[in-house]
Design an enzyme around this catalytic site. Sequence first.
Site, PDB file in Angstrom:
ATOM      1  N   CYS A 112       8.271   6.930   1.908  1.00 20.87           N
ATOM      2  CA  CYS A 112       7.565   8.204   1.697  1.00 20.87           C
ATOM      3  C   CYS A 112       8.278   9.422   2.295  1.00 20.87           C
ATOM      4  O   CYS A 112       8.265  10.495   1.694  1.00 20.87           O
ATOM      5  CB  CYS A 112       6.131   8.111   2.209  1.00 20.87           C
ATOM      6  SG  CYS A 112       5.213   6.797   1.399  1.00 20.87           S
ATOM      7  N   HIS A 252       2.546  14.616   3.750  1.00 24.50           N
ATOM      8  CA  HIS A 252       2.606  13.561   2.735  1.00 24.50           C
ATOM      9  C   HIS A 252       1.180  13.216   2.328  1.00 24.50           C
ATOM     10  O   HIS A 252       0.286  13.091   3.170  1.00 24.50           O
ATOM     11  CB  HIS A 252       3.314  12.336   3.317  1.00 24.50           C
ATOM     12  CG  HIS A 252       3.214  11.137   2.446  1.00 24.50           C
ATOM     13  ND1 HIS A 252       3.409  11.198   1.079  1.00 24.50           N
ATOM     14  CD2 HIS A 252       2.929   9.840   2.725  1.00 24.50           C
ATOM     15  CE1 HIS A 252       3.249   9.986   0.571  1.00 24.50           C
ATOM     16  NE2 HIS A 252       2.954   9.155   1.542  1.00 24.50           N
ATOM     17  N   ASN A 282      -0.969   8.808  -4.079  1.00 19.89           N
ATOM     18  CA  ASN A 282       0.206   8.765  -3.204  1.00 19.89           C
ATOM     19  C   ASN A 282       1.460   8.626  -4.075  1.00 19.89           C
ATOM     20  O   ASN A 282       1.707   7.577  -4.646  1.00 19.89           O
ATOM     21  CB  ASN A 282       0.071   7.577  -2.242  1.00 19.89           C
ATOM     22  CG  ASN A 282       1.241   7.441  -1.284  1.00 19.89           C
ATOM     23  OD1 ASN A 282       2.275   8.086  -1.457  1.00 19.89           O
ATOM     24  ND2 ASN A 282       1.077   6.595  -0.291  1.00 19.89           N
TER      25      ASN A 282
HETATM   26  N1  ACO Z   1     -12.288  -0.724  -3.904  1.00 20.78           N
HETATM   27  C1  ACO Z   1     -13.331  -1.263  -3.238  1.00 20.78           C
HETATM   28  N2  ACO Z   1     -13.196  -1.931  -2.089  1.00 20.78           N
HETATM   29  C2  ACO Z   1     -11.965  -2.052  -1.575  1.00 20.78           C
HETATM   30  C3  ACO Z   1     -10.833  -1.512  -2.218  1.00 20.78           C
HETATM   31  C4  ACO Z   1     -11.025  -0.827  -3.426  1.00 20.78           C
HETATM   32  N3  ACO Z   1     -10.021  -0.268  -4.108  1.00 20.78           N
HETATM   33  N4  ACO Z   1      -9.755  -1.782  -1.446  1.00 20.78           N
HETATM   34  C5  ACO Z   1     -10.166  -2.475  -0.389  1.00 20.78           C
HETATM   35  N5  ACO Z   1     -11.510  -2.650  -0.461  1.00 20.78           N
HETATM   36  C6  ACO Z   1     -12.385  -3.340   0.478  1.00 20.78           C
HETATM   37  C7  ACO Z   1     -11.635  -4.315   1.346  1.00 20.78           C
HETATM   38  O1  ACO Z   1     -11.475  -5.544   0.676  1.00 20.78           O
HETATM   39  C8  ACO Z   1     -12.551  -4.422   2.540  1.00 20.78           C
HETATM   40  O2  ACO Z   1     -13.600  -5.295   2.219  1.00 20.78           O
HETATM   41  P1  ACO Z   1     -14.153  -6.356   3.319  1.00 20.78           P
HETATM   42  O3  ACO Z   1     -14.637  -5.503   4.450  1.00 20.78           O
HETATM   43  O4  ACO Z   1     -15.213  -7.087   2.571  1.00 20.78           O
HETATM   44  O5  ACO Z   1     -12.946  -7.178   3.681  1.00 20.78           O
HETATM   45  C9  ACO Z   1     -13.169  -3.024   2.646  1.00 20.78           C
HETATM   46  O6  ACO Z   1     -12.932  -2.392   1.387  1.00 20.78           O
HETATM   47  C10 ACO Z   1     -12.555  -2.174   3.742  1.00 20.78           C
HETATM   48  O7  ACO Z   1     -11.161  -2.309   3.713  1.00 20.78           O
HETATM   49  P2  ACO Z   1     -10.254  -1.540   4.729  1.00 20.78           P
HETATM   50  O8  ACO Z   1      -8.825  -1.913   4.489  1.00 20.78           O
HETATM   51  O9  ACO Z   1     -10.783  -1.652   6.113  1.00 20.78           O
HETATM   52  O10 ACO Z   1     -10.520  -0.042   4.248  1.00 20.78           O
HETATM   53  P3  ACO Z   1      -9.982   1.253   4.907  1.00 20.78           P
HETATM   54  O11 ACO Z   1     -11.105   2.138   5.262  1.00 20.78           O
HETATM   55  O12 ACO Z   1      -8.939   0.997   5.954  1.00 20.78           O
HETATM   56  O13 ACO Z   1      -9.206   1.941   3.692  1.00 20.78           O
HETATM   57  C11 ACO Z   1      -6.978   2.159   2.781  1.00 20.78           C
HETATM   58  C12 ACO Z   1      -8.160   1.235   3.041  1.00 20.78           C
HETATM   59  C13 ACO Z   1      -7.431   3.272   1.879  1.00 20.78           C
HETATM   60  C14 ACO Z   1      -5.864   1.357   2.129  1.00 20.78           C
HETATM   61  C15 ACO Z   1      -6.497   2.751   4.120  1.00 20.78           C
HETATM   62  O14 ACO Z   1      -6.363   1.731   5.067  1.00 20.78           O
HETATM   63  C16 ACO Z   1      -5.176   3.479   3.992  1.00 20.78           C
HETATM   64  O15 ACO Z   1      -5.105   4.552   3.429  1.00 20.78           O
HETATM   65  N6  ACO Z   1      -4.125   2.929   4.593  1.00 20.78           N
HETATM   66  C17 ACO Z   1      -2.822   3.635   4.617  1.00 20.78           C
HETATM   67  C18 ACO Z   1      -2.061   3.474   3.357  1.00 20.78           C
HETATM   68  C19 ACO Z   1      -0.854   4.373   3.467  1.00 20.78           C
HETATM   69  O16 ACO Z   1      -0.919   5.445   4.005  1.00 20.78           O
HETATM   70  N7  ACO Z   1       0.286   3.999   3.012  1.00 20.78           N
HETATM   71  C20 ACO Z   1       1.380   4.940   3.279  1.00 20.78           C
HETATM   72  C21 ACO Z   1       2.592   4.456   3.127  1.00 20.78           C
HETATM   73  S1  ACO Z   1       2.930   4.164   1.426  1.00 20.78           S
HETATM   74  C22 ACO Z   1       4.625   3.922   1.315  1.00 20.78           C
HETATM   75  O17 ACO Z   1       5.337   4.034   2.235  1.00 20.78           O
HETATM   76  C23 ACO Z   1       5.172   3.449   0.011  1.00 20.78           C
END
Ligand code: ACO
Length: 326
Positions: A112, A252, A282
């Site tokens: 990124c 970003h 993203n």
């Molecule tokens: N729809 C519905 N539910 C979902 C989805 C979805 N698309 N995705 C995950 N869930 C569920 C999970 O399975 C989990 O369920 P469970 O509690 O029954 O296990 C629940 O939602 C919560 O999951 P978390 O991972 O705790 O959700 P969180 O609030 O952390 O949000 C997210 C997830 C959006 C991915 C967040 O963690 C995030 O943004 N992480 C950073 C990603 C990022 O910034 N990447 C950057 C680098 S990218 C690069 O370098 C190429």
Amino acid sequence: MGVRIIGIGSYVPENVVTNFDLEKFLDTSDEWIRTRTGIVERRIAPPEMATSDLATEAAKMALKDAGVTPEELDMIIVGTASPDMFYPATACLVQKNLGIKGKPCFDMEAACPGFIYGLEVARGLLHLPNYKKILVIGAENLTKFMDPEDRATYVLFGDGAGAAVLTMDDTPYGIITSHLGGDGNLGDLLYLPAGGSRMPASRETVEKRLHYTVMKGREVFKYAVLNMQKAALKVLEQAELKKEDITWLVPHQANVRIIDATREKLGLPPEKVYINIDKYGNTSAASIPIALTEMKQKGLLKKGDLVLTVSFGAGFTWGANIIRWG
Ligand code: ACO
């Protein structure tokens, strides 16, 4: 003498995919995606459109904006984690598309922060006598590397490209300083397992869906917040500037909650932060130059504005620039 952005451009594919579209084939909801990430829709490139195609369109716009012809370029750098192929470099394909040859061109894989890294590399090289004008591109087609059956990753990404033409001149404008960082110890929190020399592509890797991105989202989130905050504060310190001096924070666009946490750490009001993740998701290395281009088109960037860019991604890598716009 300083290194200045003299032209900027971007390109996103026409195909808009909304959260409601994703609901049709994934166990997800518009409400979940919107509240957890801030994403409402994203652009997805059609199968025949590769990263170099997106990059070329952004490059053409940046060259036009700069009033520079492709022949005048001395180098092309493409920051990408989703190249057309391992080789040739996507930058070489962009060069061919621009109808020029003979110039150095290479890709830089810094995930990124690829555009931020690219600006810093170009800034260094522009101090050498051989290079007068460098094209830096951030371009991604990451949706092709996300598993359409994995709701935890597929909903997050979009495709696009942004580009900037840089030169050195004696105006007071340009990149004031940058801070780059990385930590390979945390690489297994976000990676693409198969297709490289560690795990060459095979029938088995495809059957196990190892040609798609693996991400421990919650962990990545934690480190993204921490390192974006640290990088932003570090670059301010390097520039001997105060938080209040910043006109625009252009972060970003990975998650609106990560952006909010970075903004809060800097004590900036929401109106000083540019956010467009709702429209594009993203787009990794493309997100910052897409944002800058939009801001310029909307007349939001004024001569002399102090712009702080900051990013974090797979590796982990992170980086920030401070630019005096103009
Ligand atoms: N729809 C519905 N539910 C979902 C989805 C979805 N698309 N995705 C995950 N869930 C569920 C999970 O399975 C989990 O369920 P469970 O509690 O029954 O296990 C629940 O939602 C919560 O999951 P978390 O991972 O705790 O959700 P969180 O609030 O952390 O949000 C997210 C997830 C959006 C991915 C967040 O963690 C995030 O943004 N992480 C950073 C990603 C990022 O910034 N990447 C950057 C680098 S990218 C690069 O370098 C190429």
